[in-house]
Design a protein around this motif. Structure first.
Motif, PDB file in Angstrom:
ATOM      1  N   LEU A  91      41.939  -1.440  28.282  1.00 40.05           N
ATOM      2  CA  LEU A  91      42.857  -2.155  29.172  1.00 40.05           C
ATOM      3  C   LEU A  91      42.211  -2.470  30.521  1.00 40.05           C
ATOM      4  CD1 LEU A  91      46.190  -0.200  28.490  1.00 40.05           C
ATOM      5  CD2 LEU A  91      45.611  -2.510  27.732  1.00 40.05           C
ATOM      6  N   ILE A  92      41.455  -1.524  31.047  1.00 37.56           N
ATOM      7  CA  ILE A  92      40.814  -1.737  32.350  1.00 37.56           C
ATOM      8  C   ILE A  92      39.727  -2.801  32.254  1.00 37.56           C
ATOM      9  CG2 ILE A  92      39.334  -0.654  34.097  1.00 37.56           C
ATOM     10  CD1 ILE A  92      40.957   1.933  33.669  1.00 37.56           C
ATOM     11  N   ARG A  93      38.959  -2.752  31.157  1.00 37.10           N
ATOM     12  CA  ARG A  93      37.911  -3.774  30.975  1.00 37.10           C
ATOM     13  C   ARG A  93      38.517  -5.157  30.769  1.00 37.10           C
ATOM     14  NH1 ARG A  93      35.050   0.132  27.696  1.00 37.10           N
ATOM     15  NH2 ARG A  93      35.922  -0.869  25.842  1.00 37.10           N
ATOM     16  N   GLY A  94      39.702  -5.182  30.166  1.00 39.60           N
ATOM     17  CA  GLY A  94      40.338  -6.468  29.882  1.00 39.60           C
ATOM     18  C   GLY A  94      41.406  -6.838  30.882  1.00 39.60           C
ATOM     19  N   VAL A  95      41.329  -6.286  32.093  1.00 39.25           N
ATOM     20  CA  VAL A  95      42.340  -6.578  33.102  1.00 39.25           C
ATOM     21  C   VAL A  95      42.387  -8.082  33.363  1.00 39.25           C
ATOM     22  CG1 VAL A  95      40.780  -6.266  35.080  1.00 39.25           C
ATOM     23  CG2 VAL A  95      43.240  -5.917  35.368  1.00 39.25           C
ATOM     24  N   GLY A  96      43.580  -8.614  33.402  1.00 35.45           N
ATOM     25  CA  GLY A  96      43.762 -10.061  33.518  1.00 35.45           C
ATOM     26  C   GLY A  96      44.132 -10.667  32.181  1.00 35.45           C
ATOM     27  N   LYS A  97      43.600 -10.060  31.103  1.00 32.34           N
ATOM     28  CA  LYS A  97      43.939 -10.519  29.753  1.00 32.34           C
ATOM     29  C   LYS A  97      45.137  -9.741  29.208  1.00 32.34           C
ATOM     30  CE  LYS A  97      39.072 -11.539  28.754  1.00 32.34           C
ATOM     31  NZ  LYS A  97      37.923 -11.231  27.866  1.00 32.34           N
ATOM     32  N   SER A  98      45.272  -8.497  29.641  1.00 30.26           N
ATOM     33  CA  SER A  98      46.383  -7.661  29.193  1.00 30.26           C
ATOM     34  C   SER A  98      47.292  -7.346  30.373  1.00 30.26           C
ATOM     35  CB  SER A  98      45.855  -6.354  28.581  1.00 30.26           C
ATOM     36  OG  SER A  98      45.066  -5.662  29.528  1.00 30.26           O
ATOM     37  N   VAL A  99      48.502  -6.953  30.053  1.00 25.64           N
ATOM     38  CA  VAL A  99      49.493  -6.666  31.093  1.00 25.64           C
ATOM     39  C   VAL A  99      49.423  -5.190  31.462  1.00 25.64           C
ATOM     40  CG1 VAL A  99      51.926  -6.690  31.708  1.00 25.64           C
ATOM     41  CG2 VAL A  99      51.004  -8.479  30.230  1.00 25.64           C
ATOM     42  N   LEU A 100      48.963  -4.909  32.664  1.00 22.53           N
ATOM     43  CA  LEU A 100      48.929  -3.542  33.179  1.00 22.53           C
ATOM     44  C   LEU A 100      49.884  -3.458  34.365  1.00 22.53           C
ATOM     45  CD1 LEU A 100      45.248  -2.194  33.229  1.00 22.53           C
ATOM     46  CD2 LEU A 100      47.222  -1.180  32.118  1.00 22.53           C
ATOM     47  N   VAL A 101      50.929  -2.668  34.203  1.00 18.72           N
ATOM     48  CA  VAL A 101      51.888  -2.513  35.293  1.00 18.72           C
ATOM     49  C   VAL A 101      51.291  -1.579  36.335  1.00 18.72           C
ATOM     50  CG1 VAL A 101      54.191  -1.723  35.934  1.00 18.72           C
ATOM     51  CG2 VAL A 101      53.832  -2.877  33.740  1.00 18.72           C
ATOM     52  N   GLY A 102      51.174  -2.055  37.574  1.00 12.87           N
ATOM     53  CA  GLY A 102      50.625  -1.221  38.633  1.00 12.87           C
ATOM     54  C   GLY A 102      49.243  -1.679  39.074  1.00 12.87           C
ATOM     55  N   ASN A 103      48.777  -1.095  40.153  1.00 12.37           N
ATOM     56  CA  ASN A 103      47.479  -1.429  40.732  1.00 12.37           C
ATOM     57  C   ASN A 103      46.348  -0.937  39.835  1.00 12.37           C
ATOM     58  OD1 ASN A 103      45.046  -0.935  42.522  1.00 12.37           O
ATOM     59  ND2 ASN A 103      46.394  -2.034  43.946  1.00 12.37           N
ATOM     60  N   ILE A 104      45.310  -1.754  39.690  1.00  9.59           N
ATOM     61  CA  ILE A 104      44.176  -1.398  38.831  1.00  9.59           C
ATOM     62  C   ILE A 104      43.501  -0.120  39.308  1.00  9.59           C
ATOM     63  CG2 ILE A 104      42.618  -2.883  40.157  1.00  9.59           C
ATOM     64  CD1 ILE A 104      42.440  -2.101  36.376  1.00  9.59           C
ATOM     65  N   ASN A 105      43.496   0.107  40.623  1.00  6.60           N
ATOM     66  CA  ASN A 105      42.867   1.320  41.162  1.00  6.60           C
ATOM     67  C   ASN A 105      43.609   2.584  40.728  1.00  6.60           C
ATOM     68  OD1 ASN A 105      40.805  -0.049  42.568  1.00  6.60           O
ATOM     69  ND2 ASN A 105      42.216  -0.528  44.241  1.00  6.60           N
ATOM     70  N   ILE A 106      44.932   2.457  40.570  1.00  2.48           N
ATOM     71  CA  ILE A 106      45.720   3.598  40.090  1.00  2.48           C
ATOM     72  C   ILE A 106      45.307   3.951  38.664  1.00  2.48           C
ATOM     73  CG2 ILE A 106      48.042   4.369  39.455  1.00  2.48           C
ATOM     74  CD1 ILE A 106      49.123   2.737  41.785  1.00  2.48           C
ATOM     75  N   TRP A 107      45.104   2.915  37.851  1.00  3.63           N
ATOM     76  CA  TRP A 107      44.707   3.147  36.459  1.00  3.63           C
ATOM     77  C   TRP A 107      43.305   3.746  36.377  1.00  3.63           C
ATOM     78  CZ3 TRP A 107      47.916   3.302  32.555  1.00  3.63           C
ATOM     79  CH2 TRP A 107      49.133   2.618  32.652  1.00  3.63           C
ATOM     80  N   ILE A 108      42.427   3.321  37.265  1.00  5.39           N
ATOM     81  CA  ILE A 108      41.075   3.892  37.291  1.00  5.39           C
ATOM     82  C   ILE A 108      41.138   5.366  37.674  1.00  5.39           C
ATOM     83  CG2 ILE A 108      38.849   3.824  38.495  1.00  5.39           C
ATOM     84  CD1 ILE A 108      39.185   0.783  38.688  1.00  5.39           C
ATOM     85  N   CYS A 109      41.994   5.688  38.644  1.00  4.82           N
ATOM     86  CA  CYS A 109      42.179   7.096  39.037  1.00  4.82           C
ATOM     87  C   CYS A 109      42.740   7.919  37.884  1.00  4.82           C
ATOM     88  CB  CYS A 109      43.106   7.188  40.247  1.00  4.82           C
ATOM     89  SG  CYS A 109      42.371   6.648  41.796  1.00  4.82           S
ATOM     90  N   ARG A 110      43.658   7.317  37.136  1.00  5.16           N
ATOM     91  CA  ARG A 110      44.236   8.016  35.985  1.00  5.16           C
ATOM     92  C   ARG A 110      43.174   8.273  34.921  1.00  5.16           C
ATOM     93  NH1 ARG A 110      49.803   4.391  35.757  1.00  5.16           N
ATOM     94  NH2 ARG A 110      51.027   5.687  37.194  1.00  5.16           N
ATOM     95  N   LEU A 111      42.307   7.289  34.711  1.00  9.93           N
ATOM     96  CA  LEU A 111      41.232   7.464  33.737  1.00  9.93           C
ATOM     97  C   LEU A 111      40.289   8.579  34.181  1.00  9.93           C
ATOM     98  CD1 LEU A 111      39.745   6.615  31.189  1.00  9.93           C
ATOM     99  CD2 LEU A 111      38.610   4.815  32.513  1.00  9.93           C
ATOM    100  N   GLU A 112      39.983   8.630  35.462  1.00 11.50           N
ATOM    101  CA  GLU A 112      39.121   9.691  35.984  1.00 11.50           C
ATOM    102  C   GLU A 112      39.774  11.062  35.802  1.00 11.50           C
ATOM    103  OE1 GLU A 112      38.525   8.452  39.995  1.00 11.50           O
ATOM    104  OE2 GLU A 112      36.867   7.078  39.503  1.00 11.50           O
ATOM    105  N   THR A 113      41.091  11.109  35.986  1.00 12.72           N
ATOM    106  CA  THR A 113      41.822  12.365  35.782  1.00 12.72           C
ATOM    107  C   THR A 113      41.751  12.803  34.324  1.00 12.72           C
ATOM    108  OG1 THR A 113      43.366  11.829  37.574  1.00 12.72           O
ATOM    109  CG2 THR A 113      44.066  13.505  35.985  1.00 12.72           C
ATOM    110  N   ILE A 114      41.887  11.842  33.417  1.00 10.45           N
ATOM    111  CA  ILE A 114      41.808  12.141  31.987  1.00 10.45           C
ATOM    112  C   ILE A 114      40.427  12.691  31.634  1.00 10.45           C
ATOM    113  CG2 ILE A 114      41.802  11.109  29.674  1.00 10.45           C
ATOM    114  CD1 ILE A 114      43.901   9.099  30.800  1.00 10.45           C
ATOM    115  N   LEU A 115      39.390  12.080  32.176  1.00 11.01           N
ATOM    116  CA  LEU A 115      38.023  12.552  31.919  1.00 11.01           C
ATOM    117  C   LEU A 115      37.830  13.971  32.454  1.00 11.01           C
ATOM    118  CD1 LEU A 115      36.012   9.291  32.763  1.00 11.01           C
ATOM    119  CD2 LEU A 115      36.637  10.178  30.507  1.00 11.01           C
ATOM    120  N   LEU A 116      38.466  14.267  33.593  1.00  8.97           N
ATOM    121  CA  LEU A 116      38.406  15.618  34.155  1.00  8.97           C
ATOM    122  C   LEU A 116      39.116  16.606  33.243  1.00  8.97           C
ATOM    123  CD1 LEU A 116      37.738  17.578  36.474  1.00  8.97           C
ATOM    124  CD2 LEU A 116      39.882  16.878  37.570  1.00  8.97           C
ATOM    125  N   TRP A 117      40.293  16.219  32.740  1.00 14.01           N
ATOM    126  CA  TRP A 117      41.023  17.077  31.804  1.00 14.01           C
ATOM    127  C   TRP A 117      40.191  17.343  30.550  1.00 14.01           C
ATOM    128  CZ3 TRP A 117      46.121  13.822  32.269  1.00 14.01           C
ATOM    129  CH2 TRP A 117      46.829  14.245  33.404  1.00 14.01           C
TER     130      TRP A 117
END
Length: 237
Positions: A91-117
């Protein structure tokens, strides 16, 4: 209370109103909630509203912390996080092509959190309990065998088989894996994927994992959510 909720319009609304934070504390419902989050991660993540997304990740955080504390079923949450991270990367790589609700930076932070988990779970060390009483190894063979036959997941059988040489021997039993295949899959499915061993017998263990790639296995849950069409209520049963 999580006993009943009604009046839903969307998945996100239902997700917000159901108290999954309490449900994950119930061992009968934990696996079901994790599986639900995994299904959302695979195909419904973009349909969640901003509030539902926040609730989703809050519950996910509580699940991870619970697993870290009591070490209950870490493999299940690892699978969920793997699916979620894969979805977010796409979804992050395809931003603009897919519908992501919220700021892209929030999603990047969430992905970083997942990697930490994921790293935390990778480093998770299972506690060794010191017990001078009866242990699993002290049980007679027929009881150990009975325990193995109670499992419905092949990976659980393999994991238990790594505990002692005796359990390994029992976990390699052809009849055990045959029963597992018969429980999860239909006979016509066997015929399409027969895997003979070097001795000419069917290798039921390999069959199980081969069939798992093509067909869904049966899933068992203590409690599941049900929907009453008559009164439009979601309830645990």
């Amino acid at each position: 209370s999580l006993s009943q909720r009604h009046g839903y319009c969307t998945l996100g609304e239902a997700f917000n109103r159901l108290d999954f934070s309490s449900a994950i504390q119930d061992i009968r419902r934990f696996n079901y909630v994790v599986k639900l989050l995994q299904l959302i991660a695979k195909s419904q993540l973009t349909s969640l509203s901003g509030a539902a997304q926040k609730n989703y990740f809050n519950i996910l955080d509580k699940i991870v912390q619970k697993v870290m504390e009591d070490q209950y079923n870490p493999r299940l949450i690892k699978d969920l996080l793997q699916d979620l991270s894969s979805t977010l990367c796409i979804l992050i790589r395809g931003v603009g092509k897919s519908v992501l609700v919220g700021n892209i930076n929030i999603w990047i932070c969430r992905l970083e959190t997942i990697l930490l988990w994921q790293q935390q779970l990778k480093n998770l060390q299972m506690n060794t309990q010191v017990n001078n009483g009866l242990t699993l190894s002290d049980l007679p063979l027929h009881m150990l065998n009975n325990i193995l036959y109670r499992f419905s997941d092949g990976w659980d059988i393999i994991t238990l088989g790594q505990v002692t040489p005796t359990l390994y021997m029992l976990s390699e039993d052809r009849q055990l894996w045959k029963k597992l295949c018969q429980y999860h899959f239909a006979e016509k499915q066997f015929c399409r994927h027969l895997i003979p061993s070097e001795k000419g017998h069917i290798d039921w263990k390999l069959m199980y994992f081969a069939l798992q790639k093509y067909y869904p296995i049966k899933e068992q849950y203590g409690d599941t959510l049900h929907f009453c069409r008559h009164c439009s209520i979601l309830f645990w049963k």
